[in-house]
Each structure stands twice: as structure tokens, then as C-alpha cells.
Write a protein that holds these residues in place. Structure first.
Motif, PDB file in Angstrom:
ATOM      1  N   SER A  64       0.786  -1.187   0.054  1.00  0.00           N
ATOM      2  CA  SER A  64      -0.004  -0.217  -0.105  1.00  0.00           C
ATOM      3  C   SER A  64       0.860   1.137  -0.115  1.00  0.00           C
ATOM      4  O   SER A  64       0.397   2.228   0.249  1.00  0.00           O
ATOM      5  N   ALA A  65       2.082   1.030  -0.035  1.00  0.00           N
ATOM      6  CA  ALA A  65       3.104   2.233   0.175  1.00  0.00           C
ATOM      7  C   ALA A  65       2.821   3.007  -1.462  1.00  0.00           C
ATOM      8  O   ALA A  65       2.801   4.332  -1.185  1.00  0.00           O
ATOM      9  N   GLY A  66       2.421   2.716  -2.345  1.00  0.00           N
ATOM     10  CA  GLY A  66       2.349   3.311  -3.557  1.00  0.00           C
ATOM     11  C   GLY A  66       0.960   2.756  -4.332  1.00  0.00           C
ATOM     12  O   GLY A  66       1.299   1.786  -4.852  1.00  0.00           O
ATOM     13  N   ASN A  67       0.036   3.480  -4.383  1.00  0.00           N
ATOM     14  CA  ASN A  67      -1.294   3.034  -5.187  1.00  0.00           C
ATOM     15  C   ASN A  67      -1.020   3.635  -6.714  1.00  0.00           C
ATOM     16  O   ASN A  67      -1.584   4.462  -7.080  1.00  0.00           O
ATOM     17  N   GLY A  68      -0.413   2.833  -7.402  1.00  0.00           N
ATOM     18  CA  GLY A  68      -0.192   3.009  -8.791  1.00  0.00           C
ATOM     19  C   GLY A  68       1.014   3.874  -9.183  1.00  0.00           C
ATOM     20  O   GLY A  68       1.954   4.191  -7.978  1.00  0.00           O
ATOM     21  N   PRO A  69       1.316   3.895 -10.148  1.00  0.00           N
ATOM     22  CA  PRO A  69       2.665   4.536 -10.695  1.00  0.00           C
ATOM     23  C   PRO A  69       2.884   5.931 -10.003  1.00  0.00           C
ATOM     24  O   PRO A  69       3.935   6.026  -9.469  1.00  0.00           O
ATOM     25  N   ALA A  70       2.009   6.622 -10.206  1.00  0.00           N
ATOM     26  CA  ALA A  70       1.978   8.117  -9.686  1.00  0.00           C
ATOM     27  C   ALA A  70       2.145   8.082  -7.979  1.00  0.00           C
ATOM     28  O   ALA A  70       3.283   9.005  -7.718  1.00  0.00           O
ATOM     29  N   GLY A  71       1.668   7.124  -7.479  1.00  0.00           N
ATOM     30  CA  GLY A  71       1.801   7.226  -6.072  1.00  0.00           C
ATOM     31  C   GLY A  71       3.293   6.996  -5.763  1.00  0.00           C
ATOM     32  O   GLY A  71       4.235   7.352  -4.787  1.00  0.00           O
ATOM     33  N   SER A  92      11.307   8.606   9.933  1.00  0.00           N
ATOM     34  CA  SER A  92      10.442   7.516  10.307  1.00  0.00           C
ATOM     35  C   SER A  92      10.001   6.673   8.976  1.00  0.00           C
ATOM     36  O   SER A  92       9.950   5.415   9.121  1.00  0.00           O
ATOM     37  N   GLN A  93      10.007   7.406   7.844  1.00  0.00           N
ATOM     38  CA  GLN A  93       9.740   6.606   6.676  1.00  0.00           C
ATOM     39  C   GLN A  93      10.634   5.569   6.395  1.00  0.00           C
ATOM     40  O   GLN A  93      10.457   4.378   5.926  1.00  0.00           O
ATOM     41  N   PHE A 625      13.475 -13.190  17.314  1.00  0.00           N
ATOM     42  CA  PHE A 625      12.706 -12.165  16.900  1.00  0.00           C
ATOM     43  C   PHE A 625      11.846 -11.819  17.929  1.00  0.00           C
ATOM     44  O   PHE A 625      11.476 -12.808  18.770  1.00  0.00           O
ATOM     45  N   ILE A 626      11.372 -10.651  18.138  1.00  0.00           N
ATOM     46  CA  ILE A 626      10.453 -10.266  19.319  1.00  0.00           C
ATOM     47  C   ILE A 626       9.138  -9.787  18.640  1.00  0.00           C
ATOM     48  O   ILE A 626       9.030  -9.553  17.453  1.00  0.00           O
ATOM     49  N   GLN A 627       7.989 -10.248  19.364  1.00  0.00           N
ATOM     50  CA  GLN A 627       6.832  -9.761  18.763  1.00  0.00           C
ATOM     51  C   GLN A 627       6.194  -8.455  19.585  1.00  0.00           C
ATOM     52  O   GLN A 627       6.171  -8.195  20.429  1.00  0.00           O
ATOM     53  N   THR A 628       6.067  -7.455  18.587  1.00  0.00           N
ATOM     54  CA  THR A 628       5.624  -6.099  18.957  1.00  0.00           C
ATOM     55  C   THR A 628       4.668  -5.355  18.161  1.00  0.00           C
ATOM     56  O   THR A 628       4.301  -5.983  17.095  1.00  0.00           O
ATOM     57  N   ALA A 629       4.065  -4.621  18.395  1.00  0.00           N
ATOM     58  CA  ALA A 629       3.049  -3.733  17.718  1.00  0.00           C
ATOM     59  C   ALA A 629       3.602  -2.763  16.663  1.00  0.00           C
ATOM     60  O   ALA A 629       4.726  -1.777  17.261  1.00  0.00           O
ATOM     61  N   LEU A 630       3.774  -2.735  15.422  1.00  0.00           N
ATOM     62  CA  LEU A 630       4.242  -1.804  14.460  1.00  0.00           C
ATOM     63  C   LEU A 630       3.411  -0.443  14.375  1.00  0.00           C
ATOM     64  O   LEU A 630       1.971  -0.761  14.572  1.00  0.00           O
ATOM     65  N   PRO A 631       3.886   0.663  14.335  1.00  0.00           N
ATOM     66  CA  PRO A 631       3.095   1.747  13.867  1.00  0.00           C
ATOM     67  C   PRO A 631       2.223   1.552  12.717  1.00  0.00           C
ATOM     68  O   PRO A 631       2.748   1.008  11.881  1.00  0.00           O
ATOM     69  N   CYS A 632       1.205   2.409  12.585  1.00  0.00           N
ATOM     70  CA  CYS A 632       0.534   2.502  11.459  1.00  0.00           C
ATOM     71  C   CYS A 632       1.292   3.057  10.297  1.00  0.00           C
ATOM     72  O   CYS A 632       2.027   3.815  10.423  1.00  0.00           O
ATOM     73  N   PRO A 633       1.221   2.528   9.121  1.00  0.00           N
ATOM     74  CA  PRO A 633       1.914   3.031   7.740  1.00  0.00           C
ATOM     75  C   PRO A 633       1.435   4.248   7.753  1.00  0.00           C
ATOM     76  O   PRO A 633       0.134   4.686   7.935  1.00  0.00           O
ATOM     77  N   PRO A 634       2.135   5.095   6.848  1.00  0.00           N
ATOM     78  CA  PRO A 634       1.802   6.256   6.347  1.00  0.00           C
ATOM     79  C   PRO A 634       0.496   6.232   5.625  1.00  0.00           C
ATOM     80  O   PRO A 634       0.102   5.214   5.031  1.00  0.00           O
ATOM     81  N   CYS A 635      -0.382   7.340   5.775  1.00  0.00           N
ATOM     82  CA  CYS A 635      -1.653   7.376   5.184  1.00  0.00           C
ATOM     83  C   CYS A 635      -1.506   7.214   3.575  1.00  0.00           C
ATOM     84  O   CYS A 635      -0.589   8.098   2.959  1.00  0.00           O
TER      85      CYS A 635
END
Length: 913
Positions: A64-71, A92-93, A625-635
Motif C-alpha cells: 500500500s505504499a504506492g497505489n499506482g505508478p504516480a503514487g 520514520s519513513q 525475533f520479538i513480537q511487537t506492535a508496529l506503528p500504522c503505515p503512512p496514510c
């Protein structure tokens, strides 16, 4: 006789795959066996690792980081250039991208090694579907006869299912699994399957043991050999020697993955047991044939009811009416309901006639008639005919059988007073008492007796056995314990001690008596259950470590471990639940949109800062590996934005909204009017004038290239001016060219050549000299330097001679080549030719005569040698032959004459010229 299976070398009954329980982070335990490579279990991993939830979260974020070529282009631009973006946001990105890639790689590795993927599940489902299809095809001919009723196939189904399960069929001789590509033999009594070499060795060993325990002629007697399991006896001629399918039609049946193992795939057609005249309808199968499903019309046992159609396997039935068949007495009838088998009149079941009191629950009833003596009654059971005389009438013997007495039947026979003289129980001595009733006394005479083992003797009463105190030291049949029985005669009893060895299951001990060889497999069964315990499968004890738990169709009842109120529906399983694929739907702080990525509350992150090895000898540990919650990805909500160069309007992710470059070429026309701006899409200050908006601005490039306009055809020189508008000036460059004859170099202005026509170009390329080319006749071309081929009109004088070369004339070359003029020989030439021919003939004639003389001389010499030798003192007559001058000097004269003729001919020829 010791069973042959006990003689098999011990140790093969042990478990081949010992399972080890590995603790995990979940609620389950992953069992691993040494021989369990074929079956993988999707349970908790033995070491920490990323869960599928982390994989899904990372994959969703990446997708979902890029929805289409333009994104995607906009995201790369914003990260690379850093325009209109804050430093923490870029950090952060980048961090999110690094974590995403690490999670994807680690999760992919662990999924391949430890977790059962969906492809494996699909493969298992596919295998189970194929197995069900094969079983259905095996029973299809039977179910078509029974309208799909398979209740009577349960026992046969069990055998077929065991044939499919790896390790379910075990050879009881070698205690090893029977594989589908091995030759086997099936018992016709218990249908147990054995390896072909094992059963052959069993049969030979069994007959060898029989031969070792008998004194008869073993070779001439057909001793049977038993089945190792059910002890069903087979003849020696029935010893298996070839590998057949279950129905016995095909020898060495080929391995077919779409058939039951060891099956030929044809219809069984074996006779039913008990035989009914029909044959089995199933395809070639293991185990017993099911009951006959054919429909036949049959009547009841007593034949009174009307015939009705019934299954052949259940064709016998009772109408429950009174039997009514006559008993043996011939006077009464059977009062029981319609029953199977022979009539009760034929089964020694008698009536109650002439019996005052009937005996309950018994058919053996005496008649009770008074005998002719009038004192006794008949003690026989109900019978046909007269009862006969009284058994106490007539002459009767005394107890010792030496005297007879005639007494009435009401008196007993007295003793005779003589000695009894009956043989006692010892079989050697006789009874010394007087005639008596009842048994004789025991023998009390003293005799010298040997003990049972034959080592000691002693005098003692005849009726007492003599047992010494010597204990037997022979080994019992188990070959582990001594007999230790007092006074053993040599036939030591079997070992009565308990075996007590641990069976192959490792859970129980052998309950049999002590024996040789391997123990039988454990008879106990164990239930292998799924995680919730609802679904289970029963397997032999010890195989629960390598048996894969059954697939449960019930839904998993565990509570969700993420922020969602309910988890996705999935079946019962071992280990941790699969990752949550539901949308996150958390409200993002910066923009207020909902997070569309998959749930990422439980992602697996590679642990950093772990313990470093102290030296090169220490093995590096696997990554933790440790189990943790990741932050939400960029909108990623798309918002339309125009690029800096105003080329397009594309949707950008919400987190990357701002001026952006579309990565296209600027494309605005520069001042030279020949080129466009090649910079990447950039901001342009628009100048309002009549030229239009495609005019380059101050931020665009300035043209620094040379003139690239096309030159006139044939001009290879570029324009000397920089890039300019309008036409280029004529080219004044001097060009060196070759003349037509390719000898002289000429220098001409480039503009003259490019603007000249064909004739002018020929004049410019002419060097004004004579053409150096040769004509076909060999003379030089007389024309001036010219293009193309030279004209063929040579007028140069050449000499022409007659055939004998004596007469010659000067003529033009072109006429001679065209054969327009020719010179013939005159009379003088002919006379010279005649004289030359005469000289040649004379020379040839002289040579022929000389050859004849030489041959004559050789002939005469040969004849003289044939006449024999003459005496030494007698001289041989010699004939002197005088040779002529020609014969003497012919070899010298011939060359001289030839030279003279040649010189004369040459002189004549040159004199004529």
C-alpha cells in the motif's frame, strides 16, 4: 515347538523414530521424530520467530505504499529530494521501509522452515481427496448393487484406509512397516499382510522345527505351517513363492498412485464366505470381502411362508410360526417357532409323552415306560419302538467277573469269595484282596525305582513316584533362564516368567511369557486428538508421536490477541493463531483517515543488540525475533495534486501531499527554437506574452549545443555556427576527390559538388589526362579521363601471318579481332611443307628397319644358346658380319639431319618476310 517369529533377531521391534518435545512460545508442543521427515506439523516453532501477522503487516505496508505508478513516483520523489518535508518524517519513513524489508525476509524464511503454508494444506487436502476418490471407485460396483448402502463395508474400509496410511500396515515377523512398493503376502484367514521374504522364511523355519522334533521321514510327509497371527494352517505346497495382488489375478502388480497399494484395479471376483454362488463385486482390495449384496427370492426355515426378495447375505429368515415338523418319535410335532438348521426331530430333541412331570429347560426327557419285568421303568430318552428287556434280567457276573449268577432282577449279585486279581493302577501288579465291590486299593509292593531324570535309584512303594533333589540346568525355550526343576526328565517346560521388556511403543512392557526374538507390537491403541479435543483418530500405541493430528472442522475458539473485538473464522489448529488479516481501521492522528492496512498489532521484529560470540569456535546463534506492535503505515489516501511543471494532475498519498516532480522532461522550447528543456519537471516562472505557455522560463536550461540542422545531401561537414534559427550558410570547405581514372586527387568546394548535376560532377572529376586503362585487345585507351567503360574502337596497326608463319602483313586491330581479314599460304609454303614431310617419312622408315635388324640379332643369339655347350677345346665358329656405314653411324646422323632441316626452314621463313 518354538514359534519362528521368536527366532528373529531382537531389536527390530524398537521404535525407529523417537519423538522429542521441544518447548515453544505457544500453547502447543512440536513433536519431532528421527523418521518423521514425511509429515510436518504446523505448530509453534522451537525458537522465536516472526509470526504470520508480522508478515501480513509488512506485506500490506509494502503493497500500500504506492497505489499506482504516480503514487510510487511521488513517494520516491518526496523521500529523495526532501522538498517540503520535515526531517523526522523522512527518518520514520526510512525506518518503516527497513523494518518492512527485514520482516518480509525473516518471515519468509521461517514460514518455509517451520510453518505449514497454505500450499501444504492444499496438498494435504488434495491427497485426502485423491484417497477418498480411490476408495469411492473401489466400492462403486458394490454400492450400485446396494443402492449406495455402505454399512456392511466398514471392516473392508478399515483395511483399505490402513493401506493408504504410511506405517499403518506392519509385518508381524520383522516388525517393520509394509511399503507400497514391496512384495507382500496376505493371509486368507486373518487377512494380515506380511513381507514376501519374511513369510517365506517363517514357513521354512516352521517346517524345520517340526522336522527337528519328529523321528518320521520329514521329506515324505506334508507338515503344515501356520500363519504368524491367526495360526491358520497351510500345506507345504501352499508356501508363497510369487507376489500377487489381493485377488490373485495379476502377478507382480505395478505400483499405480491411483489404485489401492498392492491392488491390480480389476474386479475382485473371489467367492464369498460362506459360498453362495456369487462373487465379490469390489475392485481388488485388502481384507475380507463384504457380505453378498445380491437380491434373491427365498422362503423361511419351515417353508410355510411365501418367498420374499432378500439380500443373499441375509437370505435365511424366520416367519416366527410354529415349526410343526415331526420329532424322532414319529408321533409328536416340534412346538418351537420357525428355526434354522435341522429339525428338532433330527437333533435328538424329544417329546414329553408319558412323563408325569415335564422338565423345564431340557429336551433330554426319559420315556418312563414300565419294562416287561414289572419292577423297573425304561431309562432311555424318548425313542421309536419297544423299550426292550430289563437290563438286570438273565445271568450276571460278580464284581471280579469270575462267577455267574442267575438271580431275579430285584436282587444284587453277591461276591464270589475268590481273589480279585485285577490289574492295579501301576499296570504291573494285581489286586490281592477278595472279590469286592468298588475300586481296588493302591499298590503297596516295594520296587527299585529310577527317578525321572535317571540319575538316582531307590527302593520304595510302587504307587509312590520317585523324585530326586537334582535341579535341571538346561536352558528353557527363552534361552535366558535355566529350568531349575527338580528331577527333570529332559522335556523342560516353557519359561513361565514374564517377559517385561519395553515394547516398541516405549509406553508398555511385554505381557507375554519370556521368549526369544522380538516382542509383538503393542496391542494398545491411543487417541491422537486435535487441539480442541473434539476430533480424534485412533492409532496403535507408540505411533502417536509420528502420527499427524487429525484435521478438525470445528472453528477455533481462542480470543483475539489484537485490538479487534473478534478474530477471523478459521479451523481448530495447533500453535498460535494465524495472523489477523482484518483492516486496522485505527484513526490516523495527522490526517484523520482510517488505517487501511492489515492488522499489525503482533508483528515479529528481529532482535538487535544480541550477545556476540566470544571467539571463532562459538557457533553463531540463529536470529531471534520479538513480537511487537508496529506503528500504522503512512496514510495512502489519494489526493489529486499538480506537478511543478504543470504536466499532469495525479493522486498522491495523503502523507506525501505537496508540490512534486512528475519525473518527466520539462519539454519547453528554448530560445534557439530547435531544442527543448531537458531538465526534470521543475518550477517555471511563466512569462505572459504572445508566444504561449510552452516557452522556456528563466529556470530552464540555456542551449549550449552546436547547430544540429541537417546539411545538404552529400555534405558531411557540420555547420560552423552555434545553434541558431533559420537556414545554415553554404559550405565552403574544400573536398578532395579522385578523378575517374583513380590516379589524380582533385580539390573542389563542397557546395559545388552538392549543387552540381551529373554532367557537372563528371567534368569536376576529370583530370584532363589520357585514360590509363587497357582495352580487351591489350592496347591503351586513346580517350581522355572519363567515367564508365572505355570505347572498344582500337585502330592501332598489328601484324597478321599465314598459317605456316612465312607471310606477314600490317592491319588495324579492330578488323583483325572482328575476323574481317585473313592471309592464306602460297605455293612456296606448300612446297616447303611437302619436303619436310618427306624427310620425316625417311627417318621413320630408317628407324623401322633398324628395329627389325636388332630383333633378328637377338633371335639368333637366343637360338645359339639353345643348342647346348660345346667342348672347351673346340672353338666356336664365329661368323663375322660387316656392318654398313649407316648402321655404324645412324645414332649420330639422325640428330644432325634434324638440326639441318630446322635451320633450313627457319631461314626460308625469315627470307620470305
Amino acid at each position: 515347538m518354538e514359534a519362528s517369529w521368536r527366532q528373529v533377531a531382537g531389536g527390530r521391534g524398537r521404535a525407529r523414530g523417537r519423538a522429542t518435545a521441544v518447548p515453544s512460545s505457544g500453547n502447543g508442543v512440536r513433536l519431532r521424530g528421527a523418521g518423521g521427515g514425511r509429515e510436518k506439523r504446523s505448530v509453534d516453532a522451537a525458537r522465536p520467530g516472526p509470526s504470520p501477522a508480522g508478515t501480513v503487516a509488512a506485506g500490506t505496508a509494502g503493497g500500500s505504499a504506492g497505489n499506482g505508478p504516480a503514487g510510487s513516483e511521488a513517494l520516491r520523489t518526496s523521500v529523495a529530494s526532501g522538498e517540503n518535508g520535515s526531517h523526522p518524517r523522512l527518518m520514520s519513513q526510512r525506518k518503516f521501509e527497513e523494518i518492512k524489508k527485514a520482516n518480509q525476509a525473516a518471515a519468509k524464511k521461517l514460514v518455509e522452515e517451520h510453518f505449514s503454508s497454505s500450499s501444504e494444506d492444499e496438498g494435504d487436502d488434495d491427497f485426502e481427496g485423491k484417497q477418498r476418490k480411490i476408495v469411492a471407485n473401489t466400492f462403486i460396483t458394490y454400492t450400485t448393487q446396494t443402492d449406495g448402502d455402505t454399512r456392511e463395508l466398514e471392516r473392508t474400509k478399515q483395511y483399505v484406509n490402513e493401506a493408504f496410511q504410511a506405517g499403518a500396515m506392519t509385518c508381524l515377523i520383522c516388525i517393520a512397516s509394509v511399503k507400497r512398493n514391496q512384495a507382500v503376502w496376505s493371509c486368507s484367514g486373518c487377512f494380515c499382510i506380511f513381507h514376501m521374504p519374511c513369510i517365506q522364511k517363517w514357513a521354512k523355519d516352521s517346517q524345520f522345527l517340526v522336522s527337528s522334533l519328529t523321528d518320521d521321514d520329514f521329506e515324505n510327509r506334508d507338515y503344515p505351517w501356520p500363519c504368524p497371527k491367526c495360526r491358520f494352517e497351510y500345506k507345504r505346497s501352499e508356501m508363497p513363492s510369487r507376489y500377487y495382488c489381493y485377488c490373485g489375478k495379476v502377478e507382480d502388480p505395478p505400483l499405480d498412485p491411483w489404485l489401492v497399494p498392492h491392488s491390480c484395479g480389476q474386479v475382485c471376483e473371489r467367492e464369498f464366505k460362506p459360498p453362495c454362488g456369487h462373487k465379490c463385486l469390489l475392485l481388488c482390495h485388502p481384507g475380507p470381502c463384504p457380505p453378498c449384496p445380491k437380491m434373491v427370492t427365498t422362503t423361511c426355515y419351515c417353508k410355510k411362508a411365501k418367498p420374499i426378495p432378500r439380500r443373499c447375505s441375509a437370505k435365511a429368515w424366520s416367519c416366527q410360526l410354529q415349526c410343526g415338523r415331526k420329532l424322532l418319535c414319529g408321533q409328536h410335532k416340534c412346538e418351537n417357532p420357525c428355526h434354522a438348521g435341522k429339525s428338532k426331530s433330527q437333533s435328538n430333541l424329544y417329546c414329553f409323552s408319558n412323563v408325569s412331570e415335564k422338565k423345564e429347560k431340557s429336551w433330554d426327557v426319559y420315556v418312563g415306560k414300565t419294562l416287561p419285568c414289572g419292577n423297573h421303568t425304561c431309562e432311555q430318552v424318548c425313542h421309536v419302538g419297544a423299550c426292550g428287556e430289563c437290563p438286570r434280567s438273565g445271568k450276571r457276573f460278580c464284581p471280579c467277573q469270575k462267577s455267574k449268577f442267575s438271580l431275579p432282577c430285584t436282587e444284587d449279585v453277591p461276591t464270589c469269595g475268590d481273589s480279585c486279581d485285577k490289574v492295579l493302577e501301576c499296570g504291573i501288579h494285581r489286586c490281592s484282596q477278595r472279590c469286592h465291590r468298588g475300586p481296588c486299593e493302591t499298590c503297596r509292593q516295594e520296587v527299585e525305582k529310577h527317578c525321572r531324570c535317571g540319575k538316582h535309584t531307590k527302593r520304595m512303594p510302587c504307587h509312590k513316584p520317585y523324585l530326586c533333589e537334582t535341579k535341571c540346568v538346561k536352558m528353557r525355550d527363552c534361552q535366558k533362564h535355566q529350568c531349575r526343576r527338580k528331577c527333570c526328565p529332559g522335556n523342560c517346560p516353557p519359561c513361565d516368567q514374564n517377559c517385561g521388556r519395553t515394547l516398541g511403543c516405549r509406553n508398555h512392557k511385554c505381557p507375554s511369557v519370556c521368549h526369544r526374538g522380538s516382542c509383538y507390537p503393542c496391542p494398545e491403541t491411543v487417541d491422537v486428538k486435535c487441539n480442541c479435543g473434539i476430533t480424534k483418530v485412533t492409532v496403535p500405541c507408540g505411533r502417536e508421536r509420528t502420527t499427524r493430528p487429525p484435521k478438525c472442522k470445528e472453528l477455533c475458539s481462542r480470543p483475539p490477541t489484537c485490538h479487534h473485538t473478534s478474530q477471523e473464522k478459521h479451523r481448530c489448529h495447533f500453535g498460535s493463531c494465524p495472523p489477523c488479516h482484518q483492516p486496522c481501521q485505527k484513526v490516523l492522528e495527522k490526517c484523520g483517515h482510517l488505517c487501511p492496512a492489515s492488522c499489525h498489532d503482533q508483528a515479529l521484529i528481529k532482535q538487535t543488540g544480541r550477545y556476540q560470540p566470544t571467539g571463532p569456535w562459538e557457533q553463531p546463534s540463529e536470529p531471534a525475533f520479538i513480537q511487537t506492535a508496529l506503528p500504522c503505515p503512512p496514510c495512502q489516501v489519494p489526493i489529486p495534486m499538480e506537478c511543478l511543471g504543470k504536466h499532469e494532475i495525479s493522486p498522491l498519498p495523503c502523507h506525501a501531499v505537496g508540490p512534486y516532480s512528475c519525473k518527466r522532461v520539462c519539454g519547453r522550447t528554448l530560445d534557439c527554437q530547435n531544442h527543448t528543456c531537458m531538465k526534470e519537471c521543475h518550477k517555471v516562472t511563466v512569462i505572459d506574452d504572445c508566444t504561449g505557455k510552452n516557452k522556456a522560463g528563466p529556470e530552464c536550461l540555456h542551449c549550449e549545443e552546436g547547430c544540429s540542422k541537417s546539411r545538404p545531401l552529400g555534405c558531411p561537414h557540420p555547420c560552423v555556427l552555434p545553434c541558431h534559427p533559420g537556414e545554415c550558410p553554404p559550405c565552403m570547405q574544400m573536398v578532395r576527390i579522385k578523378c575517374h581514372c583513380k590516379i589524380t586527387s582533385l580539390y573542389v568546394e563542397c557546395r559545388k559538388i552538392t549543387t552540381a548535376d551529373v554532367n557537372e560532377k563528371n567534368l569536376l572529376s576529370c583530370c584532363k589526362n589520357q585514360c590509363p586503362k587497357e582495352l580487351p585487345c591489350g592496347h591503351r585507351c586513346k580517350e581522355m579521363c572519363h567515367p564508365g567503360e572505355c570505347p572498344f574502337n582500337c585502330n592501332q596497326k598489328v601484324k597478321l601471318r599465314c598459317p605456316c608463319k612465312r607471310i606477314k602483313k600490317d592491319l588495324q586491330c579492330n578488323k583483325v579481332r572482328e575476323n574481317q581479314v585473313s592471309i592464306e599460304c602460297d605455293a612456296t609454303c606448300k612446297e616447303m611443307k611437302r619436303k619436310a614431310s618427306e624427310i620425316k617419312e625417311a627417318e621413320a622408315k630408317a628407324a623401322l628397319e633398324e628395329e627389325k635388324r636388332r630383333q633378328q640379332a637377338e633371335l639368333e643369339a637366343f637360338e645359339n644358346r639353345l643348342k647346348g655347350r660345346r667342348k672347351k677345346n673346340r672353338k666356336r665358329d664365329e661368323v663375322a658380319v660387316e656392318l654398313s656405314l649407316w648402321q655404324k653411324y645412324k645414332y649420330y646422323l639422325l640428330p644432325v639431319c634434324g638440326v639441318v632441316v630446322v635451320v633450313f626452314a627457319w631461314y626460308i621463313t625469315h627470307d620470305v618476310d
